[in-house]
Design a protein around this motif. Structure first.
Motif, mmCIF file in Angstrom:
data_model
loop_
_atom_site.group_PDB
_atom_site.id
_atom_site.type_symbol
_atom_site.label_atom_id
_atom_site.label_comp_id
_atom_site.label_asym_id
_atom_site.label_seq_id
_atom_site.Cartn_x
_atom_site.Cartn_y
_atom_site.Cartn_z
ATOM 1 N N UNK A 1 0.847 -1.202 0.000
ATOM 2 C CA UNK A 1 0.000 0.000 0.000
ATOM 3 C C UNK A 1 0.881 1.250 0.000
ATOM 4 N N UNK A 2 1.970 1.207 0.755
ATOM 5 C CA UNK A 2 2.891 2.349 0.773
ATOM 6 C C UNK A 2 3.519 2.550 -0.593
ATOM 7 N N UNK A 3 3.876 1.457 -1.239
ATOM 8 C CA UNK A 3 4.448 1.548 -2.584
ATOM 9 C C UNK A 3 3.446 2.190 -3.553
ATOM 10 N N UNK A 4 2.194 1.782 -3.460
ATOM 11 C CA UNK A 4 1.152 2.353 -4.318
ATOM 12 C C UNK A 4 0.986 3.853 -4.051
ATOM 13 N N UNK A 5 0.940 4.223 -2.785
ATOM 14 C CA UNK A 5 0.818 5.641 -2.421
ATOM 15 C C UNK A 5 2.037 6.423 -2.907
ATOM 16 N N UNK A 6 3.206 5.835 -2.740
ATOM 17 C CA UNK A 6 4.450 6.461 -3.198
ATOM 18 C C UNK A 6 4.390 6.696 -4.708
ATOM 19 N N UNK A 7 4.026 5.684 -5.456
ATOM 20 C CA UNK A 7 3.949 5.808 -6.916
ATOM 21 C C UNK A 7 2.911 6.854 -7.338
ATOM 22 N N UNK A 8 1.814 6.918 -6.612
ATOM 23 C CA UNK A 8 0.744 7.845 -6.957
ATOM 24 C C UNK A 8 1.178 9.305 -6.799
ATOM 25 N N UNK A 9 1.966 9.597 -5.760
ATOM 26 C CA UNK A 9 2.277 10.997 -5.457
ATOM 27 C C UNK A 9 3.719 11.406 -5.677
ATOM 28 N N UNK A 10 4.593 10.498 -6.012
ATOM 29 C CA UNK A 10 6.003 10.838 -6.162
ATOM 30 C C UNK A 10 6.234 11.962 -7.170
ATOM 31 N N UNK A 11 5.716 11.797 -8.386
ATOM 32 C CA UNK A 11 6.016 12.760 -9.456
ATOM 33 C C UNK A 11 5.465 14.156 -9.166
ATOM 34 N N UNK A 12 4.226 14.232 -8.700
ATOM 35 C CA UNK A 12 3.655 15.558 -8.434
ATOM 36 C C UNK A 12 4.309 16.209 -7.224
ATOM 37 N N UNK A 13 4.645 15.409 -6.218
ATOM 38 C CA UNK A 13 5.343 15.949 -5.053
ATOM 39 C C UNK A 13 6.737 16.411 -5.449
ATOM 40 N N UNK A 14 7.413 15.628 -6.265
ATOM 41 C CA UNK A 14 8.750 15.999 -6.741
ATOM 42 C C UNK A 14 8.692 17.325 -7.494
ATOM 43 N N UNK A 15 7.727 17.462 -8.398
ATOM 44 C CA UNK A 15 7.601 18.705 -9.178
ATOM 45 C C UNK A 15 7.299 19.890 -8.264
ATOM 46 N N UNK A 16 6.431 19.684 -7.288
ATOM 47 C CA UNK A 16 6.067 20.749 -6.348
ATOM 48 C C UNK A 16 7.281 21.210 -5.550
ATOM 49 N N UNK A 17 8.051 20.277 -5.018
ATOM 50 C CA UNK A 17 9.212 20.614 -4.201
ATOM 51 C C UNK A 17 10.318 21.223 -5.067
ATOM 52 N N UNK A 18 10.583 20.621 -6.209
ATOM 53 C CA UNK A 18 11.661 21.099 -7.086
ATOM 54 C C UNK A 18 11.385 22.519 -7.568
ATOM 55 N N UNK A 19 10.140 22.831 -7.802
ATOM 56 C CA UNK A 19 9.763 24.182 -8.217
ATOM 57 C C UNK A 19 10.169 25.197 -7.168
ATOM 58 N N UNK A 20 10.067 24.836 -5.915
ATOM 59 C CA UNK A 20 10.371 25.746 -4.815
ATOM 60 C C UNK A 20 11.848 25.834 -4.500
ATOM 61 N N UNK A 21 12.563 24.702 -4.484
ATOM 62 C CA UNK A 21 13.966 24.760 -4.050
ATOM 63 C C UNK A 21 14.941 24.715 -5.219
#
Length: 180
Positions: free
Chosen positions: A21-41
């Motif tokens: 379940x954690x893997x599924x959640x990770x896969x679901x949000x990794x890319x959008x979270x990465x883009x959100x964080x990378x945009x800021x830092x």
């Protein structure tokens, strides 16, 4: 079953130690979270570390999720907090920004996007926005978060979210209009 319900179910499974379940959640949000964080830092290595730390915090804290927001909002808020902590530690930039509250009477977001048929033009115009403007536009229109969810993620008042989106849409219309 709606996305929010599936996320809630996954998080409940994660709270019980379900690695799949954690893997599924990770896969679901990794890319959008990465883009959100990378945009800021604007640092890919730091972003990778922050996303990793965020997902580790989700794994460890799943049982403490209070359902006061969506799982997505909760994850993004953790990510933002991890990013702020990391930036403070490295003393790179300050996130202090005063923006007056104004009523959002700007064009509908669909009209802003429809103003340009070319994805390259939209990307080019988005790159001209400030980081804070681009972040709220991304969360609102690409990640489909409500103003209240964005306020939770960004840890700012809803009025500030509205103001930032208003100014960002105004700037986008200007940039898109000057390209015609």
């Amino acid at each position: 079953m709606a996305q929010a319900d599936r996320d809630q179910s996954l998080l409940e499974q994660v709270a019980c130690g379900d690695k799949a379940a954690m893997h599924t959640l990770y896969e679901r949000y990794h890319d959008t979270l990465f883009a959100f964080i990378c945009l800021r830092c604007n640092d890919e290595a730091m972003t990778r570390d922050i996303v990793h730390d965020t997902m580790l915090a989700v794994w460890r804290g799943a049982s403490r999720f209070n359902q006061g927001s969506s799982v997505k909002t909760w994850i993004f808020a953790i990510g933002r907090n991890k990013m702020v902590d990391q930036i403070r530690k490295s003393s790179q930039i300050s996130f202090v920004e005063q923006v007056p509250d104004v009523v959002d009477d700007s064009p509908n977001p669909d009209l802003v996007i429809e103003a340009s048929q070319n994805a390259f033009q939209v990307h080019e115009c988005l790159s001209k926005l400030t980081k804070t403007q681009c972040a709220v536009i991304r969360l609102a229109f690409f990640d489909n978060m409500t103003y209240e969810e964005i306020a939770l993620v960004e840890n700012i008042p809803v009025g500030t979210v509205k103001s930032r989106i208003f100014h960002a849409k105004k700037a986008l219309m200007h940039y898109l209009g000057s390209r015609s």
